[in-house]
Design a protein around this motif. Sequence first.
Motif, PDB file in Angstrom:
ATOM      1  N   GLU A  54      -1.386   9.316   7.093  1.00  0.00           N
ATOM      2  CA  GLU A  54      -0.976   9.885   5.806  1.00  0.00           C
ATOM      3  C   GLU A  54      -1.899   9.429   4.682  1.00  0.00           C
ATOM      4  OE1 GLU A  54       1.394   9.380   1.981  1.00  0.00           O
ATOM      5  OE2 GLU A  54       0.534   7.879   3.317  1.00  0.00           O
ATOM      6  N   ALA A  55      -2.280   8.143   4.686  1.00  0.00           N
ATOM      7  CA  ALA A  55      -3.121   7.606   3.618  1.00  0.00           C
ATOM      8  C   ALA A  55      -4.496   8.247   3.605  1.00  0.00           C
ATOM      9  CB  ALA A  55      -3.246   6.094   3.768  1.00  0.00           C
ATOM     10  N   ALA A  69      -7.736  12.475  -4.900  1.00  0.00           N
ATOM     11  CA  ALA A  69      -8.331  11.737  -6.013  1.00  0.00           C
ATOM     12  C   ALA A  69      -9.069  12.633  -7.017  1.00  0.00           C
ATOM     13  CB  ALA A  69      -9.247  10.647  -5.478  1.00  0.00           C
ATOM     14  N   PRO A  70      -9.951  13.530  -6.579  1.00  0.00           N
ATOM     15  CA  PRO A  70     -10.638  14.386  -7.568  1.00  0.00           C
ATOM     16  C   PRO A  70      -9.668  15.253  -8.378  1.00  0.00           C
ATOM     17  CG  PRO A  70     -11.730  14.504  -5.434  1.00  0.00           C
ATOM     18  CD  PRO A  70     -10.438  13.796  -5.212  1.00  0.00           C
ATOM     19  N   LEU A  71      -8.608  15.713  -7.740  1.00  0.00           N
ATOM     20  CA  LEU A  71      -7.629  16.544  -8.445  1.00  0.00           C
ATOM     21  C   LEU A  71      -6.862  15.725  -9.479  1.00  0.00           C
ATOM     22  CD1 LEU A  71      -6.182  18.587  -5.440  1.00  0.00           C
ATOM     23  CD2 LEU A  71      -7.809  19.367  -7.166  1.00  0.00           C
ATOM     24  N   GLU A  76     -12.616   4.553  -7.330  1.00  0.00           N
ATOM     25  CA  GLU A  76     -12.664   3.193  -6.804  1.00  0.00           C
ATOM     26  C   GLU A  76     -11.904   2.216  -7.712  1.00  0.00           C
ATOM     27  OE1 GLU A  76     -15.775   5.717  -5.296  1.00  0.00           O
ATOM     28  OE2 GLU A  76     -15.292   5.126  -7.358  1.00  0.00           O
ATOM     29  N   ALA A  77     -12.064   2.368  -9.025  1.00  0.00           N
ATOM     30  CA  ALA A  77     -11.370   1.487  -9.960  1.00  0.00           C
ATOM     31  C   ALA A  77      -9.865   1.722  -9.924  1.00  0.00           C
ATOM     32  CB  ALA A  77     -11.909   1.711 -11.380  1.00  0.00           C
ATOM     33  N   GLN A  78      -9.472   2.985  -9.830  1.00  0.00           N
ATOM     34  CA  GLN A  78      -8.037   3.297  -9.760  1.00  0.00           C
ATOM     35  C   GLN A  78      -7.418   2.724  -8.487  1.00  0.00           C
ATOM     36  OE1 GLN A  78      -6.702   4.883 -12.295  1.00  0.00           O
ATOM     37  NE2 GLN A  78      -8.081   6.402 -13.134  1.00  0.00           N
ATOM     38  N   ALA A  79      -8.151   2.857  -7.380  1.00  0.00           N
ATOM     39  CA  ALA A  79      -7.641   2.352  -6.098  1.00  0.00           C
ATOM     40  C   ALA A  79      -7.497   0.836  -6.128  1.00  0.00           C
ATOM     41  CB  ALA A  79      -8.566   2.778  -4.961  1.00  0.00           C
ATOM     42  N   ASP A 124      -4.628   2.528   2.313  1.00  0.00           N
ATOM     43  CA  ASP A 124      -3.427   2.505   1.483  1.00  0.00           C
ATOM     44  C   ASP A 124      -3.783   2.572   0.002  1.00  0.00           C
ATOM     45  OD1 ASP A 124      -1.770   2.296   3.699  1.00  0.00           O
ATOM     46  OD2 ASP A 124      -1.761   0.102   3.651  1.00  0.00           O
ATOM     47  N   ALA A 125      -4.820   1.861  -0.383  1.00  0.00           N
ATOM     48  CA  ALA A 125      -5.232   1.858  -1.788  1.00  0.00           C
ATOM     49  C   ALA A 125      -5.637   3.257  -2.242  1.00  0.00           C
ATOM     50  CB  ALA A 125      -6.389   0.880  -1.988  1.00  0.00           C
ATOM     51  N   GLY A 126      -6.164   4.053  -1.324  1.00  0.00           N
ATOM     52  CA  GLY A 126      -6.575   5.410  -1.669  1.00  0.00           C
ATOM     53  C   GLY A 126      -5.420   6.355  -1.952  1.00  0.00           C
ATOM     54  N   ARG A 127      -4.187   5.888  -1.756  1.00  0.00           N
ATOM     55  CA  ARG A 127      -3.008   6.708  -2.049  1.00  0.00           C
ATOM     56  C   ARG A 127      -2.683   6.767  -3.544  1.00  0.00           C
ATOM     57  NH1 ARG A 127       1.594   5.388  -0.951  1.00  0.00           N
ATOM     58  NH2 ARG A 127       2.508   7.324  -0.177  1.00  0.00           N
ATOM     59  N   TRP A 128      -3.465   6.121  -4.371  1.00  0.00           N
ATOM     60  CA  TRP A 128      -3.122   6.045  -5.794  1.00  0.00           C
ATOM     61  C   TRP A 128      -2.922   7.423  -6.404  1.00  0.00           C
ATOM     62  CZ3 TRP A 128      -5.930   8.399  -9.592  1.00  0.00           C
ATOM     63  CH2 TRP A 128      -7.211   8.838  -9.261  1.00  0.00           C
ATOM     64  N   ALA A 129      -3.706   8.411  -5.954  1.00  0.00           N
ATOM     65  CA  ALA A 129      -3.614   9.756  -6.541  1.00  0.00           C
ATOM     66  C   ALA A 129      -2.298  10.434  -6.195  1.00  0.00           C
ATOM     67  CB  ALA A 129      -4.787  10.614  -6.072  1.00  0.00           C
TER      68      ALA A 129
END
Length: 561
Positions: A174-175, A182-184, A429-432, A451-456
């Motif tokens: 899922e992650a 992220a781009p969206l 990267e900063a958001q993650a 998991d960090a990439g789920r920020w969006a």
Amino acid sequence: MPVLIVLMLALGCGHASRAPAGRRPPPNGPSPRASGSDASATAAQLSEETRALLRAEGDLLWTRWTTGSGPLPASALAEHPRLLQRESIDTVSAAAARSSGSDAVALGLLSQQLATLAVSREAGAEIDALERARSQLAFPAPGETRATLGERDLDRLLRDEPKAQKRAALAQAEAKVAQTLAPLAIARDAAVDKAIAALGLQSWAAVQERAYGIPLADLARLAESTLDATERVGARAVSTASVRNLGITADRLRRADLPRLARTALADPQFTPGKAWPTVRDVLALVGAPPPPGLRVDAEPSPSKGARPLALLVDPPADVRLSLRPAGGFEEQRATLHEGARAVGGTLIDVPRWELAQLGDGCAAEAVALLFESLAGHPEWLRATTQLRGEPLDDMVHTEATRRLLAARRAAALVLFEIRRREGPGTPEAQAALYRGLLQRALFVVLSDDDAGRWALEAESSMRSVTPLVAAVLAAQLEQSFGASWWTTPRPVLKQIWAGGRSLRAVEAARALGLTQLDPAALAAVADERLHYSAPDAPPAPPKPDYKYMQGDKKKRRKRR
């Protein structure tokens, strides 16, 4: 023990100081067209049109929730283009500036509502693109290549999966898919900022401060003090729950383990189908707020209905509805306590204008709903309504205390995330990195790079986590103030809070208790008391088998003649 920080929210956060959500006209921008009596008359028309819009959206949502079909609620806005115009915001703001008392407060709330609609229209393409991608997000099951699982399935899958390796594989799948958002999310944020500037609404921070009536610096301090105050008790709760419910130590806990950490299937047999709402009715009657005859309850067990209970305040107090789909189980009972309190509270709203009933952050009303929801983890209530005793009762009380703590800490982390991510670099990267650090701190788990990439998936254009955070703190203070077995006696304070509608601020509700501050230490104290609970009796003995109906393992021999 570290010093627990107590947040003093300014008393000026109440009704009297809520500034109307007006705008500063940009250079060479159009000036408001209406003034004086014209502005008041036009504002009254816009008020009624907004109310009609909310009614239409409520009807459409009710139809879709109870039948599974019908137009989307957002489609109702197409019939009200005037509400999206900049001049409408100007007109209502001008009328608010010339008003006083409840009229000024109501028009300020209306102006903020119109500003939100206008921003949504200006940034509509980017907002829709992100929301559509989120709703269509799909990932494959472990060992498969076809994406057949949806985002909404994840918590259920992780909660029901007993093997840690499979949970980790599900979460990772899922992650990885969520990273494509992220781009969206970045495009959505840029479009919202551009819309706010074009509408002359100052800044994103100014819009949020007007929406919640609290400076962002104070919200950040509340979030930080909540994390600090609940740090020690939260770590202890997670440590014991991970061993009790997962069989692992806390240092091995991962994001994929959180849903199963708070699993409550043990208590499901205690809550049979069709009993959830009658149980809530009894509690409401005891506190002096029985559901009125005018409350519209749909309890048909239709498979096309939304699975969870839903209270819908279409036009309170006259039109309040509650949808139930009786299926039984602990989580249904907990959700019915929450939504039942929201529904009955909606019927008790008593304010001079509809805006005060329906517009605002709703933190005070949500706190009361969370107070009722907390009964699902209250040992005395569980003893009175179920057969849970001994160790099974201890497990339920401790698990619910852990879930409640983690929910509040997660809300605090997301409030900080929304504030801080706009202060630093806007790169993925900063958001993650920010998301990862805050969530690991709040939830006591390790988040992987994926998991960090789920920020969006969780980043918002507003600050929706403010309401659950503030409400969780106030709910704990209400529980502390009322004392043990609070639900067994009438509570006039609850009616006072409900009467204020969504516009009643949390600090104003605290004043009804004789308090002047929101104190996260109350949340830590309530959780600590639950975690120290030990049932005074042993669990009931299992039923003995009825040997009369058991067959022997030897065949009957025929007698020789």
